[in-house]
Design an enzyme around this catalytic site. Structure first.
Site, PDB file in Angstrom:
ATOM      1  N   ASP A  79       0.867  -1.180   0.000  1.00 29.58           N
ATOM      2  CA  ASP A  79       0.000   0.000   0.000  1.00 29.58           C
ATOM      3  C   ASP A  79       0.902   1.228   0.000  1.00 29.58           C
ATOM      4  O   ASP A  79       1.440   1.616   1.041  1.00 29.58           O
ATOM      5  CB  ASP A  79      -0.902   0.015   1.237  1.00 29.58           C
ATOM      6  CG  ASP A  79      -2.060  -0.957   1.137  1.00 29.58           C
ATOM      7  OD1 ASP A  79      -2.679  -1.021   0.062  1.00 29.58           O
ATOM      8  OD2 ASP A  79      -2.345  -1.657   2.121  1.00 29.58           O
ATOM      9  N   ARG A  93       4.292   3.455   2.612  1.00 22.28           N
ATOM     10  CA  ARG A  93       5.023   2.576   3.524  1.00 22.28           C
ATOM     11  C   ARG A  93       6.507   2.887   3.600  1.00 22.28           C
ATOM     12  O   ARG A  93       7.127   2.694   4.637  1.00 22.28           O
ATOM     13  CB  ARG A  93       4.828   1.114   3.114  1.00 22.28           C
ATOM     14  CG  ARG A  93       3.377   0.651   3.040  1.00 22.28           C
ATOM     15  CD  ARG A  93       2.627   0.892   4.325  1.00 22.28           C
ATOM     16  NE  ARG A  93       1.299   0.280   4.278  1.00 22.28           N
ATOM     17  CZ  ARG A  93       0.289   0.653   5.021  1.00 22.28           C
ATOM     18  NH1 ARG A  93       0.427   1.658   5.883  1.00 22.28           N
ATOM     19  NH2 ARG A  93      -0.879   0.040   4.925  1.00 22.28           N
ATOM     20  N   ARG A  98      -7.127  10.505   1.202  1.00 20.56           N
ATOM     21  CA  ARG A  98      -6.683   9.482   0.247  1.00 20.56           C
ATOM     22  C   ARG A  98      -7.502   9.559  -1.043  1.00 20.56           C
ATOM     23  O   ARG A  98      -7.077   9.019  -2.072  1.00 20.56           O
ATOM     24  CB  ARG A  98      -6.815   8.090   0.860  1.00 20.56           C
ATOM     25  CG  ARG A  98      -5.943   7.864   2.078  1.00 20.56           C
ATOM     26  CD  ARG A  98      -6.365   6.619   2.846  1.00 20.56           C
ATOM     27  NE  ARG A  98      -6.150   5.397   2.082  1.00 20.56           N
ATOM     28  CZ  ARG A  98      -6.627   4.212   2.440  1.00 20.56           C
ATOM     29  NH1 ARG A  98      -7.380   4.099   3.534  1.00 20.56           N
ATOM     30  NH2 ARG A  98      -6.377   3.147   1.706  1.00 20.56           N
ATOM     31  N   LYS A 110      -9.520   0.764  -5.742  1.00 12.07           N
ATOM     32  CA  LYS A 110     -10.156   0.364  -4.480  1.00 12.07           C
ATOM     33  C   LYS A 110     -10.921   1.564  -3.907  1.00 12.07           C
ATOM     34  O   LYS A 110     -10.609   2.708  -4.243  1.00 12.07           O
ATOM     35  CB  LYS A 110      -9.109  -0.145  -3.489  1.00 12.07           C
ATOM     36  CG  LYS A 110      -8.024   0.877  -3.106  1.00 12.07           C
ATOM     37  CD  LYS A 110      -6.963   0.245  -2.227  1.00 12.07           C
ATOM     38  CE  LYS A 110      -5.989   1.295  -1.733  1.00 12.07           C
ATOM     39  NZ  LYS A 110      -4.884   0.715  -0.942  1.00 12.07           N
ATOM     40  N   HIS A 111     -11.978   1.339  -3.116  1.00  7.28           N
ATOM     41  CA  HIS A 111     -12.507   0.093  -2.569  1.00  7.28           C
ATOM     42  C   HIS A 111     -13.907  -0.069  -3.138  1.00  7.28           C
ATOM     43  O   HIS A 111     -14.822   0.646  -2.717  1.00  7.28           O
ATOM     44  CB  HIS A 111     -12.545   0.136  -1.057  1.00  7.28           C
ATOM     45  CG  HIS A 111     -11.223   0.475  -0.416  1.00  7.28           C
ATOM     46  ND1 HIS A 111     -10.768   1.782  -0.287  1.00  7.28           N
ATOM     47  CD2 HIS A 111     -10.250  -0.315   0.109  1.00  7.28           C
ATOM     48  CE1 HIS A 111      -9.578   1.772   0.328  1.00  7.28           C
ATOM     49  NE2 HIS A 111      -9.238   0.512   0.572  1.00  7.28           N
ATOM     50  N   HIS A 127     -11.256  -1.217   9.297  1.00  7.95           N
ATOM     51  CA  HIS A 127     -10.197  -1.899  10.042  1.00  7.95           C
ATOM     52  C   HIS A 127     -10.672  -2.250  11.453  1.00  7.95           C
ATOM     53  O   HIS A 127     -10.215  -3.236  12.037  1.00  7.95           O
ATOM     54  CB  HIS A 127      -8.943  -1.016  10.145  1.00  7.95           C
ATOM     55  CG  HIS A 127      -8.231  -0.833   8.842  1.00  7.95           C
ATOM     56  ND1 HIS A 127      -8.617   0.107   7.924  1.00  7.95           N
ATOM     57  CD2 HIS A 127      -7.150  -1.471   8.312  1.00  7.95           C
ATOM     58  CE1 HIS A 127      -7.807   0.051   6.874  1.00  7.95           C
ATOM     59  NE2 HIS A 127      -6.923  -0.898   7.083  1.00  7.95           N
ATOM     60  N   ASP A 147      -9.918  -7.393   0.460  1.00  7.67           N
ATOM     61  CA  ASP A 147      -9.155  -6.598   1.414  1.00  7.67           C
ATOM     62  C   ASP A 147      -8.715  -7.552   2.528  1.00  7.67           C
ATOM     63  O   ASP A 147      -9.077  -8.734   2.550  1.00  7.67           O
ATOM     64  CB  ASP A 147      -9.993  -5.436   1.953  1.00  7.67           C
ATOM     65  CG  ASP A 147      -9.150  -4.241   2.385  1.00  7.67           C
ATOM     66  OD1 ASP A 147      -7.933  -4.419   2.611  1.00  7.67           O
ATOM     67  OD2 ASP A 147      -9.703  -3.131   2.508  1.00  7.67           O
TER      68      ASP A 147
END
Length: 350
Positions: free
Chosen positions: A73, A81, A148, A178-179, A191, A262
């Site tokens: 990601d 990351r 995002r 996504k998503h 999450h 996911d």
């Protein structure tokens, strides 16, 4: 490597796993050789520096005769990351949307150059793809999506996503939208919670899901559904829903690319049952590959109990880059890369 020790030529399986640190352990090497494994997702914990990351991806690719797909990601903004040792600080996608509101052509150019820099740096370190772009609409309510998202207008989202994907493609990297069909309308973070979007199918298809239909699998070789329940359409989250994945995405929208679940360890996936039930639900719905992150115990449990289902091997193979990438030093000397970084700097600062 001697002929007797060459890894077996296993095709990619339907499970993507992760690894704990900067180097592979013997247990992880064994896990990667399991016939159900098809890919590895990396996180910030897997990065110490570029040399270490490159060595890690080389080891992952060498674990099997047919290399595993290595993904991350790495969108820009707060979801990036790798941030040190030369990696460019990429803008959040909302920044591109804000530039669009001032100058659409400049925004398109910035999106392409951002996609190119993002992908070129990852590929120079051996990473095959990033789970990007985010196609969720910016309604200003979602805690997990936030900046995002490119924009609130699905037409702008589709245009900027297409431009970003063009930049990825310049390096041979595939994209993942996504998503699906949209996570931007709900406040809850999947999450940690189970988001519920109460809108009608017609409303969702008209707005949130529209970019997927416009872009299709030629622009988006892969898609990731949301762990969001849309009760007006189905009682299951989209990633576990045959109605969403097989009937709407593949049937109604004509999508023929790879569908990733996911992360199955997220709270939004808990409604489907234990890890085996979650994977079975996703694969039965029409997903090609399921992600199991941050829980190696659950990954091993799934690999032990999941009955082998032949994955869409040809689809998955199309996500692998078709040619080798320049190494980091060669990339730094590349005029296209230098130009892309200049464009980014000029437009963002201006």
């Amino acid at each position: 490597m001697s002929k007797s020790r060459k890894p077996s030529l296993l095709p990619p399986g339907p499970v993507m796993v992760d690894v704990a640190g900067g180097q592979l352990t013997e247990q992880e090497k064994q896990r990667l050789r399991h016939p159900l494994v098809g890919g590895v997702i990396l996180f910030a914990r897997n990065f110490e520096n570029r040399a270490q990351l490159t060595a890690l991806t080389q080891d992952i690719h060498a674990a099997r005769g047919e290399p595993l797909l290595i993904a991350v990601d790495h969108e820009g903004g707060r979801v990036q990351r790798f941030r040190e040792d030369g990696f460019t600080a990429l803008p959040a996608m909302r920044t591109l949307g804000e530039v669009w509101d001032r100058d659409p052509l400049a925004a398109m150019q910035l999106a392409t150059q951002t996609g190119y820099v993002l992908a070129a740096e990852l590929r120079a370190c051996g990473v095959d793809m990033s789970f990007t772009p985010v196609l969720d609409l910016d309604y200003g309510v979602s805690k997990v999506i936030g900046n995002r998202a490119f924009h609130a207008d699905p037409r702008v989202v589709a245009m900027l996503a297409r431009a970003l994907v063009q930049g990825l493609a310049l390096t041979g990297m595939a994209a993942c939208g996504k998503h699906f069909p949209g996570h931007g309308y709900v406040e809850a973070d999947s999450h940690h919670e189970i988001p519920v979007d109460t809108r009608t199918l017609a409303d969702i298809l008209k707005d949130d899901a529209a970019p997927y239909g416009w872009l299709g699998d030629q622009i988006l070789p892969s898609v990731m559904p949301a762990h969001v329940i849309y009760p007006e359409v189905d009682s299951q989250p989209a990633g576990f829903s045959r109605r969403w994945v097989s009937e709407i995405l593949r049937g109604q929208l004509g999508y023929d690319g790879v569908v990733f679940s996911d992360d199955l360890t997220m709270e939004g996936a808990s409604v489907a049952g234990d890890i085996l039930a979650r994977a079975q639900a996703a694969l039965s719905a029409g997903c090609d590959m399921v992600l199991v992150c941050n829980r190696p115990d659950l990954a091993d449990d799934l690999l032990e109990r999941l009955s082998f289902t032949p994955p869409a091997v040809d689809r998955i193979r199309r996500l692998m880059p078709a040619y080798a990438a320049p190494d980091w030093d060669s990339l730094q000397a590349d005029s296209r890369y230098q130009h892309a970084r200049r464009i980014q700097s000029q437009i963002i600062s201006g």
